[in-house]
Motif scaffolding. Structure first.
Motif, PDB file in Angstrom:
ATOM      1  N   GLU A  27     -18.084  24.694 -18.026  1.00 46.97           N
ATOM      2  CA  GLU A  27     -18.778  24.201 -16.717  1.00 46.97           C
ATOM      3  C   GLU A  27     -17.880  22.954 -16.244  1.00 46.97           C
ATOM      4  O   GLU A  27     -17.132  22.618 -17.032  1.00 46.97           O
ATOM      5  N   PHE A  85     -31.106  27.195  -9.529  1.00 46.60           N
ATOM      6  CA  PHE A  85     -31.163  26.825 -11.052  1.00 46.60           C
ATOM      7  C   PHE A  85     -31.957  25.494 -10.912  1.00 46.60           C
ATOM      8  O   PHE A  85     -31.925  24.731  -9.942  1.00 46.60           O
ATOM      9  N   PHE A 124     -31.449  22.909 -12.448  1.00 52.66           N
ATOM     10  CA  PHE A 124     -30.400  21.694 -12.505  1.00 52.66           C
ATOM     11  C   PHE A 124     -29.673  21.272 -11.436  1.00 52.66           C
ATOM     12  O   PHE A 124     -28.793  20.340 -11.294  1.00 52.66           O
ATOM     13  N   THR A 125     -29.713  22.151 -10.535  1.00 50.61           N
ATOM     14  CA  THR A 125     -29.062  21.893  -9.206  1.00 50.61           C
ATOM     15  C   THR A 125     -30.098  22.172  -7.973  1.00 50.61           C
ATOM     16  O   THR A 125     -30.800  22.917  -7.789  1.00 50.61           O
ATOM     17  N   GLY A 185     -22.101  30.461 -10.933  1.00 52.70           N
ATOM     18  CA  GLY A 185     -23.061  29.725 -10.269  1.00 52.70           C
ATOM     19  C   GLY A 185     -22.800  28.240 -10.227  1.00 52.70           C
ATOM     20  O   GLY A 185     -22.229  27.531 -10.902  1.00 52.70           O
ATOM     21  N   SER A 186     -23.374  27.651  -9.200  1.00 51.07           N
ATOM     22  CA  SER A 186     -23.369  26.055  -8.897  1.00 51.07           C
ATOM     23  C   SER A 186     -24.026  25.576  -8.038  1.00 51.07           C
ATOM     24  O   SER A 186     -25.035  26.366  -7.536  1.00 51.07           O
ATOM     25  N   ALA A 231     -21.965  20.811  -9.659  1.00 53.25           N
ATOM     26  CA  ALA A 231     -21.483  21.153 -10.872  1.00 53.25           C
ATOM     27  C   ALA A 231     -21.546  22.843 -10.677  1.00 53.25           C
ATOM     28  O   ALA A 231     -21.934  23.278  -9.811  1.00 53.25           O
ATOM     29  N   PHE A 232     -20.875  23.395 -11.848  1.00 57.99           N
ATOM     30  CA  PHE A 232     -20.633  24.926 -11.730  1.00 57.99           C
ATOM     31  C   PHE A 232     -20.406  25.347 -12.807  1.00 57.99           C
ATOM     32  O   PHE A 232     -20.244  24.640 -14.059  1.00 57.99           O
TER      33      PHE A 232
HETATM   34  C1  2NL Z   1     -24.891  29.804 -14.235  1.00 58.61           C
HETATM   35  C2  2NL Z   1     -23.834  28.750 -13.886  1.00 58.61           C
HETATM   36  C3  2NL Z   1     -24.377  26.530 -13.771  1.00 58.61           C
HETATM   37  C4  2NL Z   1     -24.468  24.180 -13.890  1.00 58.61           C
HETATM   38  C5  2NL Z   1     -24.115  25.148 -14.358  1.00 58.61           C
HETATM   39  C6  2NL Z   1     -24.829  21.835 -14.505  1.00 58.61           C
HETATM   40  C7  2NL Z   1     -24.696  20.787 -15.319  1.00 58.61           C
HETATM   41  C8  2NL Z   1     -24.977  19.669 -15.247  1.00 58.61           C
HETATM   42  C9  2NL Z   1     -25.992  19.281 -14.227  1.00 58.61           C
HETATM   43  C10 2NL Z   1     -26.131  20.717 -13.188  1.00 58.61           C
HETATM   44 CL1  2NL Z   1     -24.907  18.243 -16.311  1.00 58.61          CL
HETATM   45  N1  2NL Z   1     -25.483  21.607 -13.460  1.00 58.61           N
HETATM   46  N2  2NL Z   1     -24.290  22.944 -14.605  1.00 58.61           N
HETATM   47  C11 2NL Z   1     -25.053  24.158 -12.406  1.00 58.61           C
HETATM   48  C12 2NL Z   1     -25.260  25.344 -11.871  1.00 58.61           C
HETATM   49  C13 2NL Z   1     -24.615  26.645 -12.367  1.00 58.61           C
HETATM   50  O1  2NL Z   1     -23.888  27.578 -14.578  1.00 58.61           O
HETATM   51  O2  2NL Z   1     -25.005  30.989 -13.745  1.00 58.61           O
HETATM   52  N3  2NL Z   1     -25.867  29.379 -15.145  1.00 58.61           N
HETATM   53  C14 2NL Z   1     -26.842  30.229 -15.359  1.00 58.61           C
END
Ligand code: 2NL
Length: 366
Positions: free
Chosen positions: A216, A255, A257-258, A293-294, A316-317
């Protein structure tokens, strides 16, 4: 005493004529051995009258001494000659190649992680790490994933039976996001990190293993926007796949978190029955492949990590390292990554002496 003189002369002559060390040993026994002739003379001294013994003893002692010196001198000369003969005839060829030493190889996952670290270091990112055993606050709550979120269910996440000291649950991290939360909390803003590592989900079939690798990335600063996200991912993917014609397509997604969340696809062509990244996915015979993902970090996540979301923004990604390795190096079975079959490792492994560098093309093989 003519007999003694004769014996001495004869002994010295025979010693000088001895052909080898074995012949010399025969002579030593013959003269100085227990039954030897010189030893026999020594014994006669005991039977003599004192005056005679006084007269004879020095002569016999001197005879014994000269025979013994003659033997030693001849022996030393023979050994020296033998050594010189060996030195003259034996040669050592220092130009021969050294024998090959068995050496291991670098696992493709480790190689790709090294490549990622190299590429992102060039853009000013540090590598952050954290615990694989996490609590549910850092893994879920701080990422704006409510208690009801399906990922928190028992059948998706590996939970430990014991409770955390604060009453929360202990689990195997399901992503490396908690490393980023911990970094924001401990070092504050700005942040520019990648967090590579092992993650765990209760999933197992041809395309899913219960443990896999993720990287990430997180940037937190003032005035960060989607443009920074797009440039960073495009620069990363071009460097990683070593192609200038990598084309990105950003799609709206979700997501927790985003916000907004963005799914990133990469255009590919079909060449020789294989998907090859590069070019627009909209061209005839091309397609788009979902790669990562991002999104812009949700302000609630920034807040829970102890920062003021009105001052600090970020993106973030997240992407699977195993998947990146498969795409770049043409492997088609994820499970082979974790079988530990040395034939597979020898075939796909990388030389431990081949450190990824941007100038050589990060994936260069020795
Ligand atoms: C995916 C892609 C992702 C994030 C991870 C992240 C971390 C923090 C805050 C916000 Cl601390 N985002 N990480 C963001 C977007 C995508 O991973 O396909 N995940 C299931």
């Amino acid at each position: 005493m003519d007999d003694l003189d004769t014996l001495e002369r004869e002994a010295c002559a025979r010693i000088a004529d001895a052909a080898d060390l074995a012949a010399l040993e025969v002579l030593r026994v013959e003269y100085l051995g227990k039954q030897g002739s010189v030893s026999a003379l020594m014994k006669t001294l005991g039977a003599m009258a004192p005056e005679e013994r006084q007269a004879q003893a020095p002569r016999i002692q001197s005879l014994r001494q000269s025979v013994s010196v003659a033997l030693e001198t001849r022996k030393a000369a023979m050994e020296k000659a033998e050594l010189e003969q060996r030195l003259a005839s034996e040669t050592l060829d220092l130009t021969l190649p050294a024998p090959e030493m068995p050496k291991g190889s670098v696992h493709p996952v480790s190689q790709v992680m090294d490549e990622l670290a190299e590429i992102f270091a060039d853009m000013g990112f540090a590598v952050a790490t954290g615990p694989e055993i996490e609590d549910d606050w850092h893994n879920f709550t701080a990422l704006n994933m409510p208690e009801s979120h399906p990922a928190r269910a028992m059948h998706d996440t590996f939970y430990f039976p014991d409770a955390a000291p604060e009453g929360g649950r202990i689990l195997l991290r399901t992503h490396t996001s908690p490393v980023q939360v911990r970094t924001m909390m401990s070092q504050g803003a700005p942040v520019r990190i990648i967090a590579p590592g092992r993650v765990y989900r209760s999933d197992s079939d041809a395309t899913h293993t219960p443990m896999f690798h993720q990287v990430e990335g997180l940037v937190i600063d003032r005035g960060i926007h989607l443009g920074h996200l797009k440039w960073t991912l495009e620069t990363f993917l071009k460097a990683f796949f070593e192609r200038e014609d990598i084309v990105l397509r950003l799609r709206p997604s979700y997501f927790p978190f985003t916000e907004p969340s963005v799914e990133v696809d990469v255009g590919f062509a079909i060449e020789g029955g294989r998907r090859v990244l590069g070019g627009s996915g909209d061209a005839p015979g091309h397609g788009w492949m979902e790669l990562l993902g991002s999104g812009m970090v949700n302000r609630r996540v920034i807040e829970m990590s102890g920062l003021d979301p009105d001052e600090w923004q970020g993106f973030a990604f997240g992407v699977g390292v195993d998947r990146l390795a498969m795409l770049k190096y043409g492997m088609d079975d994820l499970r082979a990554f974790f079988d530990g079959d040395v034939r597979w490792l020898r075939h796909y492994g990388f030389s431990p002496f081949d450190q990824p560098t941007l100038s050589a093309g990060v994936g260069a093989r020795a």
